[in-house]
Write an enzyme that holds these catalytic residues in place. Structure first.
Site, PDB file in Angstrom:
ATOM      1  N   ASP A 198      -3.334  -7.716  -7.398  1.00 30.11           N
ATOM      2  CA  ASP A 198      -4.718  -7.706  -7.853  1.00 30.11           C
ATOM      3  C   ASP A 198      -4.263  -7.568  -9.610  1.00 30.11           C
ATOM      4  OD1 ASP A 198      -6.385  -8.384  -4.963  1.00 30.11           O
ATOM      5  OD2 ASP A 198      -4.870  -6.613  -4.918  1.00 30.11           O
TER       6      ASP A 198
ATOM      7  N   HIS B 118       0.519  -1.055  -0.441  1.00 31.40           N
ATOM      8  CA  HIS B 118      -0.088   0.389   0.149  1.00 31.40           C
ATOM      9  C   HIS B 118       0.886   1.634  -0.242  1.00 31.40           C
ATOM     10  CE1 HIS B 118      -2.786  -2.772   2.349  1.00 31.40           C
ATOM     11  NE2 HIS B 118      -4.008  -2.327   0.974  1.00 31.40           N
TER      12      HIS B 118
ATOM     13  N   SER C 196      -2.822  -8.087   3.268  1.00 33.73           N
ATOM     14  CA  SER C 196      -3.611  -7.494   4.374  1.00 33.73           C
ATOM     15  C   SER C 196      -3.554  -8.484   5.209  1.00 33.73           C
ATOM     16  CB  SER C 196      -4.246  -6.432   4.239  1.00 33.73           C
ATOM     17  OG  SER C 196      -4.542  -5.133   3.525  1.00 33.73           O
TER      18      SER C 196
ATOM     19  N   GLN D  18     -17.821  -6.425  -1.537  1.00 30.31           N
ATOM     20  CA  GLN D  18     -16.544  -7.359  -2.483  1.00 30.31           C
ATOM     21  C   GLN D  18     -16.532  -8.788  -1.904  1.00 30.31           C
ATOM     22  OE1 GLN D  18     -13.836  -3.778  -2.861  1.00 30.31           O
ATOM     23  NE2 GLN D  18     -12.730  -5.761  -2.308  1.00 30.31           N
TER      24      GLN D  18
HETATM   25  P1  AMP Z   1      -6.494  -3.613  -0.688  1.00 28.90           P
HETATM   26  O1  AMP Z   1      -6.205  -2.570   0.960  1.00 28.90           O
HETATM   27  O2  AMP Z   1      -6.088  -4.893  -0.299  1.00 28.90           O
HETATM   28  O3  AMP Z   1      -7.714  -3.240  -1.062  1.00 28.90           O
HETATM   29  O4  AMP Z   1      -5.916  -3.326  -1.875  1.00 28.90           O
HETATM   30  C1  AMP Z   1      -5.807  -1.927  -2.181  1.00 28.90           C
HETATM   31  C2  AMP Z   1      -3.941  -1.123  -3.303  1.00 28.90           C
HETATM   32  O5  AMP Z   1      -2.533  -2.020  -3.054  1.00 28.90           O
HETATM   33  C3  AMP Z   1      -5.122  -2.219  -4.518  1.00 28.90           C
HETATM   34  O6  AMP Z   1      -4.774  -1.950  -5.484  1.00 28.90           O
HETATM   35  C4  AMP Z   1      -3.823  -3.802  -4.074  1.00 28.90           C
HETATM   36  O7  AMP Z   1      -3.777  -4.146  -5.557  1.00 28.90           O
HETATM   37  C5  AMP Z   1      -2.801  -2.828  -4.263  1.00 28.90           C
HETATM   38  N1  AMP Z   1      -1.905  -4.242  -3.416  1.00 28.90           N
HETATM   39  C6  AMP Z   1      -1.807  -4.916  -2.245  1.00 28.90           C
HETATM   40  N2  AMP Z   1      -1.123  -5.814  -2.089  1.00 28.90           N
HETATM   41  C7  AMP Z   1       0.181  -5.165  -3.006  1.00 28.90           C
HETATM   42  C8  AMP Z   1       1.374  -5.434  -2.834  1.00 28.90           C
HETATM   43  N3  AMP Z   1       1.096  -7.033  -2.526  1.00 28.90           N
HETATM   44  N4  AMP Z   1       2.094  -4.795  -4.219  1.00 28.90           N
HETATM   45  C9  AMP Z   1       1.437  -3.138  -4.073  1.00 28.90           C
HETATM   46  N5  AMP Z   1       0.273  -3.742  -4.291  1.00 28.90           N
HETATM   47  C10 AMP Z   1      -0.100  -4.005  -3.078  1.00 28.90           C
END
Ligand code: AMP
Length: 283
Positions: free
Chosen positions: A150, A37, A186, A61
């Site tokens: 993702d 993030h 996460s 989601q």
């Molecule tokens: P989330 O909080 O899981 O919905 O993720 C929020 C954003 O962070 C999304 O665009 C994810 O693709 C990105 N993200 C999550 N994990 C990673 C990672 N390991 N590397 C890069 N971006 C990430």
């Protein structure tokens, strides 16, 4: 950093920023922040005058209620991490204001909803498109930052923005990994240390297939079989899918030919935690 909870307060703040011609980079998240993030915040900060991030665990989601209930929440730590990363405005809406009623509108993303994550998480992408559309309409950013972790979500958002003419540039940022290769997520917080170590084999399986592709193997059946054989050593890994697909469209292929990009995508469960990862190879 300013923390804002109300939609109207955020709109007023953004109107002010726009009056001074500031460009806005937006990073939507569900919190439980990690270095993945933070890398998005850094990209947004470097390319815009103002970085706005959101933290909202979007109930729409989650196709699995238990997964939603167990989603990690660490609000105070997240606020400190956002501030340290240089985020200017943190939007943390209340669910009751964000979804006063269950949205009746849904967006059908077509084929992308019938492959990979779409098949395995029914309703997931319609929840993603609703939350992202609402956030885009509220924040009206110049650029929005998403992680390639993702991969299919990035494809869905690109399709959404292109087909519905959102005047927003989508920036896809590279996957941030632990030293052992495990993609940061996460959900990793729910793994034990040994679970994290076992889970790093998902990336090793992807890398194993990548090496075979680079070595000239063209048959997708053979590539998948070799990846599965590798993973079979680890009884703790419950594979959901492992696919080698066209890296541009994410559609399935049987042979690696006449394409310039291939994506290896995996979803698996370790210690009851669902993990996804991917590797994109430019040919
Ligand atoms: P989330 O909080 O899981 O919905 O993720 C929020 C954003 O962070 C999304 O665009 C994810 O693709 C990105 N993200 C999550 N994990 C990673 C990672 N390991 N590397 C890069 N971006 C990430």
């Amino acid at each position: 950093m300013i923390c804002i909870r109300s939609i109207n307060a955020l709109r007023l703040h953004i109107a002010d920023e726009k009056r001074t011609s500031n460009t806005i980079g937006f990073v939507p998240t569900m919190g439980a922040l990690h270095a993945g993030h933070i890398s998005l915040i850094k990209h947004a900060k470097a390319e815009n005058n103002v970085c706005i991030a959101s933290i909202f665990v979007n109930p729409l989601q989650f196709n699995n209620v238990e997964d939603f209930k167990k989603y990690p929440i660490q609000q105070d730590a997240d606020i400190a991490l956002m501030e340290a990363a240089g985020c200017d405005v943190l939007f943390m809406p209340h669910t009751e204001e964000f979804y006063p009623t269950q949205p009746k509108i849904s967006i059908d993303v077509g084929l992308l909803d019938r492959i990979l994550e779409g098949t395995h998480r029914p309703g997931h992408f319609s929840g993603v498109t609703i939350v992202v559309t609402k956030l885009f309409n509220i924040v009206a950013p110049d650029k929005a930052y998403f992680g390639q972790k993702d991969l299919q979500q990035v494809a869905v958002i690109n399709q959404l923005v292109s087909e519905l003419n959102f005047p927003i540039e989508i920036v896809a940022c590279p996957i941030v990994r632990e030293q052992n290769g495990l993609a940061m997520s996460s959900r990793n917080m729910r793994l034990s240390n040994s679970g994290k170590s076992i889970a790093s084999n998902l990336f090793k399986a992807l890398s194993f297939i990548e090496a075979k592709i680079k070595g000239g193997e063209k048959s997708v059946t053979i590539l998948i079989a070799s990846g599965k054989t590798y993973l079979d050593q680890f009884k703790e890994i419950e594979l959901e899918y492992l696919e080698v697909v066209n890296g541009n469209s994410l559609e399935s292929i049987t042979e690696i030919k006449e394409i310039n990009k291939v994506a290896i995508c995996i979803a698996a469960h370790v210690e009851g935690v669902r993990l996804i990862d991917n590797l994109v190879i430019i040919l």
